[in-house]
Motif scaffolding. Structure first.
Motif, PDB file in Angstrom:
ATOM      1  N   THR A 116       0.970  -0.925  -0.031  1.00 13.66           N
ATOM      2  CA  THR A 116       0.207   0.191   0.060  1.00 13.66           C
ATOM      3  C   THR A 116       1.247   1.119   0.035  1.00 13.66           C
ATOM      4  O   THR A 116       1.670   1.061   0.652  1.00 13.66           O
ATOM      5  CB  THR A 116      -0.933   0.369   1.780  1.00 13.66           C
ATOM      6  OG1 THR A 116      -0.069   0.135   2.495  1.00 13.66           O
ATOM      7  CG2 THR A 116      -2.040  -0.979   1.340  1.00 13.66           C
ATOM      8  N   GLU A 117       0.349   2.662  -0.231  1.00 12.52           N
ATOM      9  CA  GLU A 117       0.958   3.521  -0.681  1.00 12.52           C
ATOM     10  C   GLU A 117       1.325   4.206   0.712  1.00 12.52           C
ATOM     11  O   GLU A 117       2.337   4.784   1.654  1.00 12.52           O
ATOM     12  CB  GLU A 117      -0.222   5.115  -1.337  1.00 12.52           C
ATOM     13  CG  GLU A 117       0.845   6.545  -1.378  1.00 12.52           C
ATOM     14  CD  GLU A 117      -0.315   6.435  -1.974  1.00 12.52           C
ATOM     15  OE1 GLU A 117       0.599   8.120  -2.283  1.00 12.52           O
ATOM     16  OE2 GLU A 117      -1.421   6.408  -2.474  1.00 12.52           O
ATOM     17  N   ASP A 118       0.573   4.178   1.605  1.00 15.59           N
ATOM     18  CA  ASP A 118       0.981   5.083   3.222  1.00 15.59           C
ATOM     19  C   ASP A 118       0.167   3.592   4.217  1.00 15.59           C
ATOM     20  O   ASP A 118       0.029   2.643   3.854  1.00 15.59           O
ATOM     21  CB  ASP A 118       0.070   6.276   3.476  1.00 15.59           C
ATOM     22  CG  ASP A 118      -1.988   6.205   3.099  1.00 15.59           C
ATOM     23  OD1 ASP A 118      -1.975   4.646   3.762  1.00 15.59           O
ATOM     24  OD2 ASP A 118      -2.271   6.789   2.279  1.00 15.59           O
ATOM     25  N   THR A 119       0.159   3.898   5.148  1.00 13.20           N
ATOM     26  CA  THR A 119       0.221   2.863   6.519  1.00 13.20           C
ATOM     27  C   THR A 119      -0.995   3.523   7.447  1.00 13.20           C
ATOM     28  O   THR A 119      -1.351   3.353   9.113  1.00 13.20           O
ATOM     29  CB  THR A 119       1.353   3.718   7.942  1.00 13.20           C
ATOM     30  OG1 THR A 119       1.490   4.579   8.013  1.00 13.20           O
ATOM     31  CG2 THR A 119       2.457   2.390   7.098  1.00 13.20           C
ATOM     32  N   ARG A 138       3.146  -1.000   5.840  1.00 16.39           N
ATOM     33  CA  ARG A 138       2.456  -1.134   4.419  1.00 16.39           C
ATOM     34  C   ARG A 138       2.830  -2.918   3.825  1.00 16.39           C
ATOM     35  O   ARG A 138       1.649  -2.573   2.428  1.00 16.39           O
ATOM     36  CB  ARG A 138       2.831  -0.425   3.716  1.00 16.39           C
ATOM     37  CG  ARG A 138       2.965   1.032   4.093  1.00 16.39           C
ATOM     38  CD  ARG A 138       4.395   1.412   3.628  1.00 16.39           C
ATOM     39  NE  ARG A 138       4.094   2.013   1.590  1.00 16.39           N
ATOM     40  CZ  ARG A 138       5.300   2.109   1.295  1.00 16.39           C
ATOM     41  NH1 ARG A 138       6.310   2.249   1.599  1.00 16.39           N
ATOM     42  NH2 ARG A 138       4.686   2.100  -0.124  1.00 16.39           N
ATOM     43  N   VAL A 139       2.609  -3.669   3.946  1.00 15.89           N
ATOM     44  CA  VAL A 139       2.736  -5.325   3.271  1.00 15.89           C
ATOM     45  C   VAL A 139       1.575  -5.643   3.957  1.00 15.89           C
ATOM     46  O   VAL A 139       1.310  -6.583   5.004  1.00 15.89           O
ATOM     47  CB  VAL A 139       4.072  -6.101   3.244  1.00 15.89           C
ATOM     48  CG1 VAL A 139       3.999  -6.967   2.780  1.00 15.89           C
ATOM     49  CG2 VAL A 139       4.403  -4.555   2.795  1.00 15.89           C
ATOM     50  N   PHE A 140       0.955  -6.619   2.991  1.00 13.06           N
ATOM     51  CA  PHE A 140      -0.358  -8.006   3.222  1.00 13.06           C
ATOM     52  C   PHE A 140       0.061  -8.632   2.453  1.00 13.06           C
ATOM     53  O   PHE A 140       1.000  -8.859   1.342  1.00 13.06           O
ATOM     54  CB  PHE A 140      -1.216  -6.766   2.637  1.00 13.06           C
ATOM     55  CG  PHE A 140      -2.180  -5.213   3.413  1.00 13.06           C
ATOM     56  CD1 PHE A 140      -2.503  -5.993   4.607  1.00 13.06           C
ATOM     57  CD2 PHE A 140      -1.807  -4.197   3.309  1.00 13.06           C
ATOM     58  CE1 PHE A 140      -3.098  -4.734   5.502  1.00 13.06           C
ATOM     59  CE2 PHE A 140      -2.070  -2.804   4.565  1.00 13.06           C
ATOM     60  CZ  PHE A 140      -2.568  -3.491   5.048  1.00 13.06           C
ATOM     61  N   VAL A 141      -0.550  -9.874   2.437  1.00 17.71           N
ATOM     62  CA  VAL A 141      -0.772 -10.536   1.775  1.00 17.71           C
ATOM     63  C   VAL A 141      -1.878 -11.475   2.038  1.00 17.71           C
ATOM     64  O   VAL A 141      -2.828 -11.235   2.423  1.00 17.71           O
ATOM     65  CB  VAL A 141       0.317 -11.694   2.544  1.00 17.71           C
ATOM     66  CG1 VAL A 141       1.730 -12.003   1.991  1.00 17.71           C
ATOM     67  CG2 VAL A 141      -0.666 -12.684   3.987  1.00 17.71           C
ATOM     68  N   GLY A 142      -2.361 -11.857   0.769  1.00 18.39           N
ATOM     69  CA  GLY A 142      -3.813 -12.662   0.494  1.00 18.39           C
ATOM     70  C   GLY A 142      -4.202 -13.808  -0.576  1.00 18.39           C
ATOM     71  O   GLY A 142      -2.854 -13.920  -1.288  1.00 18.39           O
ATOM     72  N   SER A 143      -5.319 -14.220  -0.440  1.00 17.49           N
ATOM     73  CA  SER A 143      -5.202 -15.028  -1.419  1.00 17.49           C
ATOM     74  C   SER A 143      -5.414 -14.324  -2.827  1.00 17.49           C
ATOM     75  O   SER A 143      -5.229 -13.419  -3.044  1.00 17.49           O
ATOM     76  CB  SER A 143      -6.650 -16.040  -1.745  1.00 17.49           C
ATOM     77  OG  SER A 143      -7.671 -15.242  -1.436  1.00 17.49           O
ATOM     78  N   LEU A 144      -4.861 -15.473  -4.099  1.00 14.97           N
ATOM     79  CA  LEU A 144      -4.704 -14.866  -5.141  1.00 14.97           C
ATOM     80  C   LEU A 144      -5.623 -14.046  -6.162  1.00 14.97           C
ATOM     81  O   LEU A 144      -6.081 -12.758  -6.740  1.00 14.97           O
ATOM     82  CB  LEU A 144      -4.737 -16.516  -6.276  1.00 14.97           C
ATOM     83  CG  LEU A 144      -3.696 -15.139  -8.029  1.00 14.97           C
ATOM     84  CD1 LEU A 144      -2.497 -14.713  -7.557  1.00 14.97           C
ATOM     85  CD2 LEU A 144      -3.784 -15.991  -8.338  1.00 14.97           C
ATOM     86  N   ASP A 145      -7.807 -14.368  -5.475  1.00 18.53           N
ATOM     87  CA  ASP A 145      -8.772 -14.140  -5.796  1.00 18.53           C
ATOM     88  C   ASP A 145      -9.199 -13.096  -4.896  1.00 18.53           C
ATOM     89  O   ASP A 145     -10.078 -11.675  -5.618  1.00 18.53           O
ATOM     90  CB  ASP A 145      -9.588 -14.734  -6.453  1.00 18.53           C
ATOM     91  CG  ASP A 145     -10.314 -15.594  -4.507  1.00 18.53           C
ATOM     92  OD1 ASP A 145      -9.240 -15.530  -3.653  1.00 18.53           O
ATOM     93  OD2 ASP A 145     -11.097 -16.286  -5.247  1.00 18.53           O
ATOM     94  N   ALA A 146      -7.968 -12.181  -3.263  1.00 14.93           N
ATOM     95  CA  ALA A 146      -9.210 -11.480  -2.799  1.00 14.93           C
ATOM     96  C   ALA A 146      -8.261  -9.728  -3.994  1.00 14.93           C
ATOM     97  O   ALA A 146      -7.457  -9.430  -4.481  1.00 14.93           O
ATOM     98  CB  ALA A 146      -7.966 -11.047  -1.651  1.00 14.93           C
ATOM     99  N   ALA A 147      -9.817  -9.267  -4.237  1.00 10.43           N
ATOM    100  CA  ALA A 147      -9.543  -7.700  -5.027  1.00 10.43           C
ATOM    101  C   ALA A 147      -8.716  -6.775  -3.973  1.00 10.43           C
ATOM    102  O   ALA A 147      -9.548  -6.313  -3.001  1.00 10.43           O
ATOM    103  CB  ALA A 147     -10.760  -7.291  -5.066  1.00 10.43           C
TER     104      ALA A 147
END
Length: 263
Positions: A116-119, A138-147
Motif C-alpha cells: 500500500t501507499e501509506d500506513t 504497508r505489506v499485506f498477503v492474501g489469496s490470489l482472488d482477493a481484490a
C-alpha cells in the motif's frame, strides 16, 4: 440419555470462554437446522441447551434476542414451540460454511503480495475487509482472488518461504488456537465411538467444536495453503476439527427427539 462421563470429557471445550448463549445458539442452529424446512422443537432445544450447561432463563433471553435480531423465528404447534432460522439467519450461516467446514487439505496455493501507499489505519481496515492479512505496516498477503484497491501494488506468487509463514501466523488468533488445540487434544482420545453416544451428546459435542472453531476462524481473512504454517496451532486445530466433525456426523433432529423422549 446422556453418555456416561460425557460432561467431564467436554469440560475443556466449556472452559475456553466466549460461550455467550445467543452465539452458541447461532452455532447450534447453523450446524443442525440450516435447511429452510428444518425446525427445532422447544423440548429438543431445551435438552441440547441443558447439555451445553445453559440455564432455561438464559436460553429464553437468547431466543428473544435472536428473534429481535431476525436470526430466529418461532411458532407454536399445539403446545410445542418450534424454532428455525430466518431467511437472514440461513443466508449468513451459509456464507460462513465454506470457512467453518473447509477441508484442511484443499486450499488454494497461489497467493498475492500487496504493497500500500501509506500506513493509514483506514487503509489497513479496508485491506482486511478485502481478505488481506497485514504483515508489516504497508505489506499485506492474501489469496490470489482477493481484490485489492486500484492504487495498491499486487504481486502474484505460488511459493512462500518458511520464515514468511512463521511471520504470518502471529497475525491470526494465536493464543485462541493454542487453547482450542489443547482442549481438542485432551478430548479426542477418550471420546466414545459415535454409536456409543446419544444423539443429544453428539449434537452438544458438534456445537461446542463448531462454536469454538467458528469464533476463531471468522475473525481473520482466509489464507491460501502456501502461507499456512502447517505445524502451527491454527492448522493443527483445523485438522482435529475436521476429523471430529467427520467422525461424529450431524444427527437427525428426529433422532435427538427420540433420544429426549427415551430419557
Amino acid at each position: 440419555m446422556p453418555t456416561k462421563g460425557f460432561d467431564t470429557l467436554i469440560a475443556g471445550l466449556h472452559g475456553l470462554g466466549g460461550q455467550r448463549v445467543w452465539s452458541l445458539m447461532i452455532s447450534l442452529f447453523g450446524d443442525l437446522a440450516q435447511a429452510p424446512n428444518q425446525q427445532i422443537d422447544g423440548p429438543v432445544l431445551s435438552a441440547i441447551m441443558h447439555g451445553l450447561r445453559v440455564k432455561p432463563e438464559a436460553a429464553r433471553v437468547a431466543l428473544h434476542r435472536l428473534r429481535n435480531d431476525d436470526w430466529i423465528t418461532s411458532q407454536k404447534s399445539g403446545r410445542i414451540s418450534q424454532h428455525s432460522l430466518t431467511k437472514r439467519g440461513r443466508a449468513e450461516s451459509a456464507a460462513a460454511n465454506p470457512r467453518i467446514y473447509a477441508d484442511p487439505r484443499v486450499t488454494s496455493t497461489r497467493w498475492t503480495l500487496a504493497l500500500t501507499e501509506d500506513t493509514a489505519a483506514e487503509q489497513a481496515a479496508e485491506m482486511e475487509q478485502r481478505g488481506f492479512t497485514q504483515l508489516t505496516p504497508r505489506v499485506f498477503v492474501g489469496s490470489l482472488d482477493a481484490a485489492a484497491p486500484q492504487d495498491v501494488l499486487t504481486i502474484p506468487a505460488d511459493h512462500a518461504p518458511g520464515w514468511l509463514r512463521k511471520q504470518v501466523a502471529p497475525q491470526m488468533q494465536q493464543t485462541g488456537y493454542e487453547n482450542l488445540l489443547t482442549a481438542l487434544r485432551g478430548l479426542q482420545p477418550d471420546l466414545p465411538a459415535p454409536e456409543e453416544m446419544s444423539a443429544i451428546d453428539i449434537a452438544v459435542l458438534r456445537c461446542l467444536v463448531v462454536h469454538n472453531w467458528r469464533r476463531l476462524i471468522l475473525k481473520h481473512p482466509e489464507l491460501p495453503a502456501s502461507l499456512i504454517d502447517t505445524d502451527g496451532p491454527a492448522h493443527q486445530c483445523h485438522l482435529l476439527v475436521a476429523d471430529l466433525l467427520a467422525r461424529y456426523p450431524r444427527p437427525e433432529l428426529s433422532a435427538i427427539k427420540r433420544c429426549r423422549s427415551a430419557a
